[in-house]
Design an enzyme around this catalytic site. Structure first.
Site, PDB file in Angstrom:
ATOM      1  CG  ASP A 268      -1.927  -1.072   1.265  1.00 25.31           C
ATOM      2  OD1 ASP A 268      -2.331  -1.523   0.183  1.00 25.31           O
ATOM      3  OD2 ASP A 268      -2.315  -1.493   2.376  1.00 25.31           O
ATOM      4  CG  ASP A 291      -3.804  -3.764  -2.126  1.00 26.85           C
ATOM      5  OD1 ASP A 291      -4.862  -3.375  -2.642  1.00 26.85           O
ATOM      6  OD2 ASP A 291      -3.772  -4.624  -1.235  1.00 26.85           O
ATOM      7  CG  ASP A 295      -6.090   0.097   1.400  1.00 31.44           C
ATOM      8  OD1 ASP A 295      -6.669   0.882   0.618  1.00 31.44           O
ATOM      9  OD2 ASP A 295      -5.751  -1.061   1.077  1.00 31.44           O
ATOM     10  NE  ARG A 348     -10.917  -2.560  -3.285  1.00 32.11           N
ATOM     11  CZ  ARG A 348     -10.076  -3.517  -2.886  1.00 32.11           C
ATOM     12  NH1 ARG A 348      -8.923  -3.166  -2.325  1.00 32.11           N
ATOM     13  NH2 ARG A 348     -10.368  -4.777  -3.046  1.00 32.11           N
TER      14      ARG A 348
END
Length: 456
Positions: A268, A291, A295, A348
């Protein structure tokens, strides 16, 4: 990191305060140089019961200044508690804001900005009525401190003429949203600054105990995830880039990450987890990672994600990592996403589990191939004042195997994009904010989002 951050109907208070400041002609100050003069833009960025966030920009109109202190007084008992971009002290009603190490030199027409959190008495929050720069009273013009051939019979006017132009107030880019709650977010505050130029120095600075301001210079190549400890401000100098790795805030609190470019990360770019709290992620750029760009998961809380740009990337911002983690996540995962530019990012933007209320406002969505916002697992998401352009699926309930959440959608603007799926109720937003008109959000966000758009 915008019925509460960057522009809510608070704000009768903020709107009225800004209008009052303009009409009263209070956007002026002066410096103690040979030819002295400056402009000051003071505004209330957000306000909530007992507290508010202020933004100040000072522009030097006179000779160059090396080191500055801006002073003003409050008339209703306001008390400054935290500040960024300046060292602020207060004695009684008198407030002094002094430059930090990176913004002390102001060339002619040069500017410096800072922000602060303060308390108020919930009855009134009047604006300061005057400013001083380096202990010289504001006059609104440039005036020699030793005028040539002064004439006692012809005093120099001490106030600007009514016809003098009033400077415009710059976009308010201070802290707003969930990160203002739970005591606020100040990062390293006024701690000493460390500049890092390689992965080893960055790793050591991030993992050190105690408060710190860490400035990243140049491109730092690394891999994996670098641990960030509590009470850190991480600022990028112009062009600062982190390539190949990401930052991991795990169980720590009070962290600010601003003005960095992240690319090609192999996990991430920014991971906030294990009940980390009070995090502000602001004015960064993200592209071409493995990714998530940002997050947030595992019971983390009180986070603001603002003014970031994500492009050439698939999985953007995940909030809540799995459907079976409700025991840790319910009652947490409260995040504000505002003034972000989801520039062709696929999905997302964000994808939400459990958090309520999550506030998604004044973001610009462009050509998102998957979807914009997904609310799942009984989350509550307020989708407000956003601009959707060429987005085939703007927002919906449920995603994949995750059950539906709730969405309240209002005041959004759609260009070649459908109205999304909404339903259910969302908890009230506890903080005040200013809401930009949705049709203006594209121009506002594209002009201001991403790394390199602020002076830090």
């Amino acid at each position: 990191m915008r019925t509460a951050q960057r522009r809510m109907t608070l704000l009768a208070t903020t709107a009225a305060a800004t209008a009052t400041l303009l009409t009263a002609g209070l956007l002026t100050a002066v410096s103690a140089q040979a030819a002295a003069g400056c402009q000051v833009a003071y505004s209330v960025a957000s306000q909530w019961p007992g507290g508010f966030t202020g933004n100040v920009t000072v522009t030097n109109l006179g000779d160059p200044v090396s080191g500055w202190t801006l002073g003003w007084s409050y008339a209703a008992g306001q008390q400054v508690s935290q500040a960024w971009g300046a060292t602020v002290s207060q004695s009684g009603s008198q407030v002094s804001a002094t430059n930090v190490d990176y913004n002390g030199n102001l060339a002619t027409n040069g500017s410096a900005s800072f922000g602060f959190n303060a308390s108020w008495n919930n009855a009134s929050n009047p604006l300061p009525t005057s400013f001083t720069l380096n202990n010289v009273a504001c006059t609104g013009g440039t005036t020699p401190t030793t005028p040539a051939n002064p004439s006692p019979s012809t005093p120099t006017p001490s106030n600007p003429l009514p016809s003098d132009p009033v400077p415009s107030i710059p976009p308010q880019t201070g802290l707003v949203g969930w990160a203002t709650q739970n005591g606020g977010t100040t990062g390293g505050g006024g701690a000493p600054t460390t500049t890092v130029t390689n992965a080893s120095a960055l790793t050591s600075a991030l993992n050190a105990t105690g408060s710190a301001v860490i400035r990243v210079s140049g491109t730092i190549s690394c891999s994996g995830m670098l641990r960030v400890r509590s009470n850190k401000t991480i600022l990028g100098n112009s062009g600062a880039t982190i390539a190949g790795c990401g930052l991991n805030i795990s169980g720590d609190r009070n962290v600010i990450i601003r003005n960095l470019t992240f690319r090609d990360w192999n996990d991430d770019a920014i991971n906030v987890q294990e009940s980390a709290t009070n995090i502000w992620i602001d004015h960064n750029s993200f592209s071409n990672g493995y990714d998530g760009a940002v997050d947030i998961k595992r019971g983390s809380d009180f986070v603001t994600v603002s003014w970031n740009r994500v492009f050439n990337h698939d999985k953007t911002m995940l909030l809540g990592h799995s459907d079976d983690n409700g025991g840790q996540d319910i009652g947490h995962l409260r995040v504000s996403y505002h003034h972000n530019w989801f520039d062709g990012s696929n999905q997302r933007n964000p994808r939400v589990r459990f958090g309520n209320p999550v506030h998604v406002f004044n973001n610009y969505y462009r050509a998102n191939g998957g979807y914009g916002v997904a609310s799942t697992e009984n989350a509550g998401v307020l989708v407000e004042g956003n601009y959707f352009e060429n987005v085939r699926d703007t927002y919906h309930l449920g995603e994949g195997d995750s059950g539906p959440g709730r969405i309240v959608a209002r005041n959004n603007h759609f260009v070649n994009s459908p109205t999304g799926q909404a339903g259910g109720s969302v908890a009230s937003i506890p903080y005040s904010y200013q809401l930009d008109t949705a049709s203006n959000v594209k121009s506002i966000v594209t002009a201001g989002a991403g790394a390199g758009r602020i002076t830090v």
